[in-house]
Design an enzyme around this catalytic site. Structure first.
Site, mmCIF file in Angstrom:
data_model
loop_
_atom_site.group_PDB
_atom_site.id
_atom_site.type_symbol
_atom_site.label_atom_id
_atom_site.label_comp_id
_atom_site.label_asym_id
_atom_site.label_seq_id
_atom_site.Cartn_x
_atom_site.Cartn_y
_atom_site.Cartn_z
ATOM 1 C CB CYS A 74 -0.862 -0.126 1.189
ATOM 2 S SG CYS A 74 -1.720 1.530 1.657
ATOM 3 C CB CYS A 77 0.264 2.169 4.080
ATOM 4 S SG CYS A 77 -1.475 1.225 4.052
#
Ligand SMILES: [Zn+2]
Length: 151
Positions: A74, A77
């Protein structure tokens, strides 16, 4: 950090005690029932949490917890990771910043219905009190934190 304090609920009598953050690691006593609190760690870096350690590190943790649900693939993230590192330093003693890899810890991720990444979960006294989904700038996360830490 010297003049800061935090509200900690006594597990014996339920009273909320205002305790200076500098005294947390000493295991202070409850002002009402005099029962000692366990020593409360005040980490200044995010703590990795797993399905196995979640109950100890988050549910039983006396300090408010900001849990970052993330995954290695991700990108947002990854972009938010340095912000969380910085918040862990800034709020040490008032807040515990924790990280949960959702791919490696599916039990906790599904228990809190984490649908999008990153998701921030805010816990106080073992209960989920707020959620923020999606990548957020530091300023926006701090807005959540002020509201969270002021209740
Ligand atoms: Zn007490």
């Amino acid at each position: 950090m010297a003049n800061e304090s935090v509200l900690i609920r006594c597990r014996s009598c339920g009273t909320r005690n205002r305790i200076p953050t500098a005294r947390l690691p000493d295991g202070p006593r409850c002002g009402r029932c005099k029962n000692p609190f366990p020593p409360i760690p005040t980490p200044s870096r995010p703590v990795m949490v797993t399905d196995r350690t979640f109950a100890d590190e988050v549910i039983a943790n006396p300090l408010p917890v900001l849990l970052d649900c993330w995954a290695a693939w991700c990108a947002p993230c990854g972009a938010m990771a340095p912000v969380l590192e910085d918040l862990a330093r800034t709020y040490a003693g008032r807040l515990k910043v924790a990280k949960l890899n959702v791919d490696q810890n599916p039990v906790t991720a599904s228990r809190y219905s984490v649908m999008s990444l990153p998701t921030l979960l805010f816990f106080r006294d073992g209960k989920l009190v707020d959620t923020a989904a999606g990548a957020l700038p530091r300023q926006e996360i701090e807005r959540y934190l002020w509201r969270f830490l002021s209740r």
